[in-house]
Scaffold this active site. Structure first.
Site, mmCIF file in Angstrom:
data_model
loop_
_atom_site.group_PDB
_atom_site.id
_atom_site.type_symbol
_atom_site.label_atom_id
_atom_site.label_comp_id
_atom_site.label_asym_id
_atom_site.label_seq_id
_atom_site.Cartn_x
_atom_site.Cartn_y
_atom_site.Cartn_z
ATOM 1 C CD GLU D 60 35.008 5.475 -7.438
ATOM 2 O OE1 GLU D 60 35.123 4.284 -7.030
ATOM 3 O OE2 GLU D 60 33.969 5.889 -7.983
ATOM 4 C CG HIS D 129 24.836 9.459 -3.686
ATOM 5 N ND1 HIS D 129 24.976 8.288 -2.995
ATOM 6 C CD2 HIS D 129 25.098 9.133 -4.990
ATOM 7 C CE1 HIS D 129 25.282 7.305 -3.842
ATOM 8 N NE2 HIS D 129 25.365 7.793 -5.041
HETATM 9 C C1 LIG Z 1 31.920 4.239 -5.435
HETATM 10 C C2 LIG Z 1 31.049 4.764 -6.500
HETATM 11 N N1 LIG Z 1 31.601 5.167 -7.660
HETATM 12 C C3 LIG Z 1 30.828 5.647 -8.647
HETATM 13 C C4 LIG Z 1 29.478 5.743 -8.512
HETATM 14 C C5 LIG Z 1 28.613 6.286 -9.646
HETATM 15 N N2 LIG Z 1 27.877 5.208 -10.308
HETATM 16 C C6 LIG Z 1 26.621 4.946 -9.960
HETATM 17 S S1 LIG Z 1 25.997 3.654 -10.803
HETATM 18 C C7 LIG Z 1 27.412 3.426 -11.666
HETATM 19 C C8 LIG Z 1 27.492 2.327 -12.686
HETATM 20 C C9 LIG Z 1 27.308 0.982 -12.079
HETATM 21 O O1 LIG Z 1 27.289 -0.013 -13.059
HETATM 22 P P1 LIG Z 1 26.845 -1.504 -12.748
HETATM 23 O O2 LIG Z 1 27.548 -1.996 -11.545
HETATM 24 O O3 LIG Z 1 27.025 -2.278 -13.980
HETATM 25 O O4 LIG Z 1 25.312 -1.392 -12.356
HETATM 26 P P2 LIG Z 1 24.055 -0.956 -13.258
HETATM 27 O O5 LIG Z 1 23.856 0.519 -13.039
HETATM 28 O O6 LIG Z 1 24.349 -1.317 -14.670
HETATM 29 O O7 LIG Z 1 22.895 -1.706 -12.711
HETATM 30 C C10 LIG Z 1 28.354 4.373 -11.283
HETATM 31 C C11 LIG Z 1 29.698 4.474 -11.861
HETATM 32 C C12 LIG Z 1 28.937 5.339 -7.276
HETATM 33 N N3 LIG Z 1 27.624 5.428 -7.039
HETATM 34 N N4 LIG Z 1 29.741 4.853 -6.310
#
Ligand SMILES: Cc1ncc(C[n+]2csc(CCOP(=O)(O)OP(=O)(O)O)c2C)c(N)n1
Ligand SMILES: Cc1ncc(C[n+]2csc(CCOP(=O)(O)OP(=O)(O)O)c2C)c(N)n1
Ligand SMILES: [Mg+2]
Ligand SMILES: [Mg+2]
Lengths: 372, 330, 372, 330
Positions: D60, D129
């Site tokens: 972000e 959240h």
């Molecule tokens: C700072 C932040 N940005 C965006 C999000 C929204 N978000 C939650 S999970 C996710 C994807 C994460 O992907 P990854 O690190 O590959 O983990 P996975 O869900 O595949 O286990 C996002 C963008 C968040 N929770 N926190």
């Protein structure tokens, strides 16, 4: 580092000069170029010494960080840019502003907080901006310049295709800055989006007083480019020609291929972190070592060796530099302070309904503003 | 009592607490080798060594977050963020983590963390280096925010913060480091969440905190020469906020003004005024006024910067306006 | 990846098991271990399927992310930890909590928001915490767990010397998480401070719908360790034994040498990002491919091939898993909601003067609180 | 007029503006391929292609800052931050950069940037959240903050934000995406900085914004059955704040209450109450009251979460208390 043979006689690289131009320090043709580097380095040196003096005299306030010791890097980099290129840099940027083309008087006026300063007195030493020369700002938050610089490269790639004329972004930062999150996020974004930007780490071995070894798990900072598959190089930042040549080459790749690159220029800081820092944390040895790496005497020696320069030339170049610095100070002195009535003029780019144009202590409401 | 600067008091208090409790460690940029950007930690590396005085990379989010984790395992980290402006890069760790971890995990773990950081404009540092954004932290349940206005309070509140079992933002001020005052020699601990009636008065209440308290007291002194008796409340703690003390004073004096170095809109003073109008509605002779910074990114130019910041003359003028409007006679 | 010969018969690594233990999948002695991996993977699978079902029934609220497809990684990693090790993980953590030793009933109760939940109903699916098992939390902010995990390792190194008994921190994150600043800052800090922590990237190829290729300039994520001189390895996360063996080795280094390491476990996500995501952005082919990488049938096949398992064993293992899941649900069902009178109990660890214990709409002041 | 959801309106307005101006591009996590976490951008990648609908890494700070730089060079980026909670990691870029660049560099460059992000609790998402921290942004000179409470306003304010030459934080709300309402079909643009008298009344003024306006209007409807005539002011813009409209209403009704989903202390309501007490001091029959969230990190458990959040019943109760205290007779 690079060893192409094409030469250029021009000091500042022109649009054309970028086509694989390279200058070899031993070659007769580069005399003008090397001398112009030298003159600019000497000028920046004296500008910075004067800034220090003016700070002691309280003509300059806030924080004031100087390029003392980094002049070769500054000049080598800036001379390799083209007019249309954008520069984002740090709070340690007087030299960059001047070398990218800002009027030294207007730079000094900004340090003085005057209306004719490049940022009209709003920015000060740390926040020089010059729309004309595409200096897109000195930034005081460590790493703060990196995301906007990356986004400027996005705007370039949005509007331009790769070409010998495409503008690029040059983004300067210090060694300590490579440890902050914005560095990582931005380089990755630039890689994924294939942006025309060259990140430059000016490695002067120190954050404020913390050494690179103490601050970075991998102290060879250019290696961090690999985390994003960004082509990277470490160069000797004390040699303006090496800086210039590498920059030309890296800038050309960014320009013609639209992809990010990374340069680490090894340099030295001759004084404290800022004007007020006595740098007691540095040993006498360390300071001696730094002085031995002062790029100006080094270049002088080289130029004298090549017979491009005589002792008497030096005296006149220094005199000329001092004179130009004096006029910059004179310009700054005579420039007025910004008009206090303009205090609210720059909060937004347009006047707003209901924005809050009140000086401290003024009541929220004028009674006559209410409908009766 | 000894006379000491605010800076020296902070330094001495840190050293004193560190000598007592081996679980206290300092974490921050340039606090060791460089001896601190504002020299609060000068000499502490030499005394306590690199294990307890940890210079960090420039990575506020990383090292503030690391302090949170260390606190979760029982250490008592004291983080220095060089100025509050730089806390913006660490905000997620402070607000989404330090402030939430105790509650979000059902009370199973504490975060006994102190974050020391100075605010304050007026130093010609320009827009991004001159902010007073403590209201961000004061808004967050789970955090405590204290803001000493003088050396003695600096000692009492720092001891309280270090002794606390929850995260405390300890707000210092660039403009106060050189301020001198009497400091108790004993183990002086203030209670977090209590305001201080820094000066008793009966005609008007001035509410302030941190450096603005200096201005409030100065103005109150001047007003005394005009036979105006101003009560000065120094908040000392922005969260928890001692509403009771504020409102009792406003009820007594029936007039109130807030002075703060922050911007007016949605600043600390907004909560104070909102609180007073609710708690002292029937007692007030005039609306609560706020003296705060002009709503501009703080300019570098000295005259512009001065114009944008509140000062004693302004506070005094507003107080006279309030008194005049309420037919105050001496 | 590793190929030492020492064996262990115990499932969870004990303090002693860490001394260069390694298990070879072809060796008779590891039967019990492999079977116990299998049983736990099956249990987690059914726990997650039930969680999905309970979410549809609105017994579970908020966001709910499952470990479906990642069971081999979960079990291989957690079995290699020791009791005293601390675990920081993401919002996708039910399996980790269970495999690190939390009672499945209490995990389910947390998903239900009940008072007997591991976080007493305050955290929900994304925020499991269990002081007993050293589960130091699931974190919902991407990258949010990494700095505190790093700091926990600092606390360990503050209190312990490297040894076979030293606790370490295991910090789990997704592939997408390696692009955020907290990742970079933390790994660098861990390197500079030489902290006993193993970072684990569970690479399931996807953020939510964005692939690793689209998000990371260097998609071989373990290579990013080099930016901090952190020893790194990429492993097959579908094979619990490979995960287990590598983890044992890496954990041992962290434990005995107090330095950070990085594991990237290649894995697959069988369903949407969270329970409500139909994952329409994934092609049928991609989904088929993911299913072919389902670690449970893969392990079944292998165990049958080794004659460690018969079809009938599978039926009974599944039946047992389902039964345990049912009791977990029953436990969650009967657990009460948290007491509303305890709303303010967890804001701070101690009751405060002047903290604001008011329900919405309650006035600021009680008139009787004022001195008259 | 067409009836549309808030979500659909945002989607359609983005598409409409993008069709008109090739310099508009969208930047955010999962906005393209995944079609948006809350599906606001569904279909836009297909229509406009990856150059103009840019999926980002999870970074972000990086991509919000990149949008700032792109805006400095004349593009019109619209950033989506998935929820306002995640804006905490981008805060330095928003507050120290987007908000400051125009002023700090002496007005030489604009930052025509829109940051769309939803706030809102009540979704059982837990403490980190479920926040409503728009007051942080509303506090900052150099930013504008708008907060539509219904589909029509979503259109009018989004168009205004996109047309603006300065950075605008466009606050959405998880609880409003499904809300339906009439939306003008023409090129409907609202002026940023003007509040809306969403309902006329004479007995009490309810001030609200974003989703809380829905509650305010619902309560006003109910009160009408009791012959209580409530005026509802929907702020629409938190900065600039339309103090005039608020105070004029309070002067007219002589009673005021604020409802917001954020925590009470140092929340938006504090500024509203402070403003009213100053501007309508002589007109008020009772103190301004605030109905806001309980000061706890928002719990996951549904009953706990509900207890912590303001609702219609609470607002109604507080209004009755105010009316009773001021001898209101129907
Ligand atoms: C700072 C932040 N940005 C965006 C999000 C929204 N978000 C939650 S999970 C996710 C994807 C994460 O992907 P990854 O690190 O590959 O983990 P996975 O869900 O595949 O286990 C996002 C963008 C968040 N929770 N926190
Ligand atoms: C986010 C942030 N943290 C801390 C600072 C304080 N600070 C200013 S300059 C500096 C050192 C930077 O070192 P380096 O990047 O090597 O640049 P140099 O000053 O050597 O040119 C620090 C820590 C800051 N301005 N911003
Ligand atoms: Mg440096
Ligand atoms: Mg993933």
């Amino acid at each position: 580092m690079v060893s192409r043979n094409t030469m250029t006689k021009t000091g500042r690289a022109t649009n054309k000069a970028s086509d694989s131009s390279n200058v070899d320090s031993g070659h007769q043709d580069n005399k003008d170029l090397l001398l112009s580097f030298y003159e600019e380095m000497v000028f920046i040196r004296h500008f910075e010494l004067k800034a220090s003096e003016m700070y002691q005299k309280a003509k300059i306030g806030g924080y004031c960080h100087l390029n003392l010791g980094e002049e070769a890097t500054v000049v080598g980099l800036m001379r390799a840019t083209q007019k249309q290129d954008y520069l984002f840099t740090t709070y340690r940027e007087h030299g960059y502003a001047i070398s990218k083309g800002s009027d030294p008087g207007r730079v000094m006026a900004e340090l003085f907080g005057k209306a004719d300063g490049v940022s009209h007195g709003w920015g000060g030493s740390m926040h020089l901006f010059d729309k004309e020369t595409h200096l897109m700002g000195g930034y005081g938050i460590v790493g703060g310049q990196i995301p906007p610089a990356t986004g400027a490269a996005l705007a370039i790639s949005y509007k331009n295709t790769p070409s010998t004329d495409s503008p690029i972004v040059v983004c300067i930062m210090g060694d300590g800055t490579t440890n902050i999150g914005a560095f990582h996020e931005s380089l990755n974004i630039a890689a994924v989006w294939k942006l025309p930007i060259v990140y430059v780490i000016v490695n002067n071995f120190l954050g404020m007083g913390t050494s690179v070894d103490m601050a970075s798990g991998e102290p060879e900072l250019y290696k961090r480019g690999a985390s994003y598959k960004i082509e990277s190089i470490r160069i000797n930042g004390e040699d303006p020609l090496e800086v210039y040549n590498t920059s030309l080459r890296m800038f050309r790749i960014a320009r013609e291929e639209h992809r990010p690159l990374l340069i680490e220029a090894m340099s030295h800081r001759l004084k404290g972190h800022s004007v007020v820092d006595p740098a007691k944390y540095r040993s006498t040895e360390e300071m001696k070592e730094a002085e031995q790496h002062d790029p100006i005497p080094m270049l002088e020696k080289k130029l004298i060796g090549l017979s491009y320069l005589k002792e008497s030339d030096i005296t006149s170049i220094v005199a000329k530099a001092k004179e130009r610095v004096s006029s910059a100070v004179a310009f700054a002195e005579q420039s007025p302070n910004p008009d206090i009535r303009q205090l609210f003029a720059n909060v937004y780019s347009k006047k707003l309904p209901n924005d809050f144009y009140r000086l401290p202590g003024e009541p929220l409401f004028d009674e006559h503003s209410f409908s009766k | 009592m000894t006379i000491k600067t605010y800076r020296q008091t902070l330094h001495d208090t840190l050293a004193e607490e560190m000598r007592k409790d081996p679980d206290i460690l300092l974490i921050g940029e340039e606090i060791g080798h460089f001896e601190g950007s504002y020299k609060i930690t000068a000499g502490l590396l030499a005394e306590f060594g690199p294990k307890r005085v940890k210079d960090t990379p420039i990575a506020e989010e990383g090292f503030t977050g690391a302090a949170i984790g260390a606190a979760m395992l029982g250490l008592k980290p004291i983080v220095e963020i060089m100025t509050i402006n730089f806390s913006l890069v660490a905000m997620d760790q402070i607000i989404n983590h330090a402030a939430k971890i105790h509650a979000m995990f059902g009370g199973q773990v504490n975060v006994p963390l102190v974050i020391r950081t100075p605010g304050g404009g007026g130093q010609q540092l320009g827009a991004s280096h001159s902010q007073n954004i403590e209201v961000f932290y004061a808004h967050i349940p789970g955090l405590k925010v204290v803001c000493p206005s003088n050396p003695a309070d600096a000692k009492g509140l720092l001891k309280a913060a270090i002794g606390d079992t929850d995260p405390v933002l300890f707000l210092e001020n660039l403009g106060l480091y050189g301020a001198k005052g009497e400091v108790p020699e004993e183990d002086y601990v203030l209670e977090i969440g209590k305001a201080n009636v820094a000066r008793q008065g009966k005609d008007i209440t001035i509410i302030s905190y941190s450096k603005a308290t200096t201005v409030a007291l100065e103005v109150a002194d001047e007003l005394a020469h005009e036979q105006i008796s101003a009560e000065v409340i120094d908040l000392r703690s922005l969260r928890p906020l001692d509403r009771q003390t504020i409102v009792e004073s406003a009820r007594k004096t029936s007039r109130a003004v807030v002075i703060e170095d922050d911007w007016l809109t949605y600043g600390i003073g907004a909560e104070i005024a909102a609180t007073i109008q609710e708690g002292a509605f029937d007692y007030l002779d005039a609306p609560v006024r706020r003296v705060a910074a002009a709503e501009v990114p703080v300019p570098y130019s000295k005259p512009l910067e001065l114009a944008s910041l509140p000062d004693a003359a302004t506070l005094s003028k507003v107080i006279h306006q309030i008194l005049d409007a309420t037919a105050f006679n001496r």
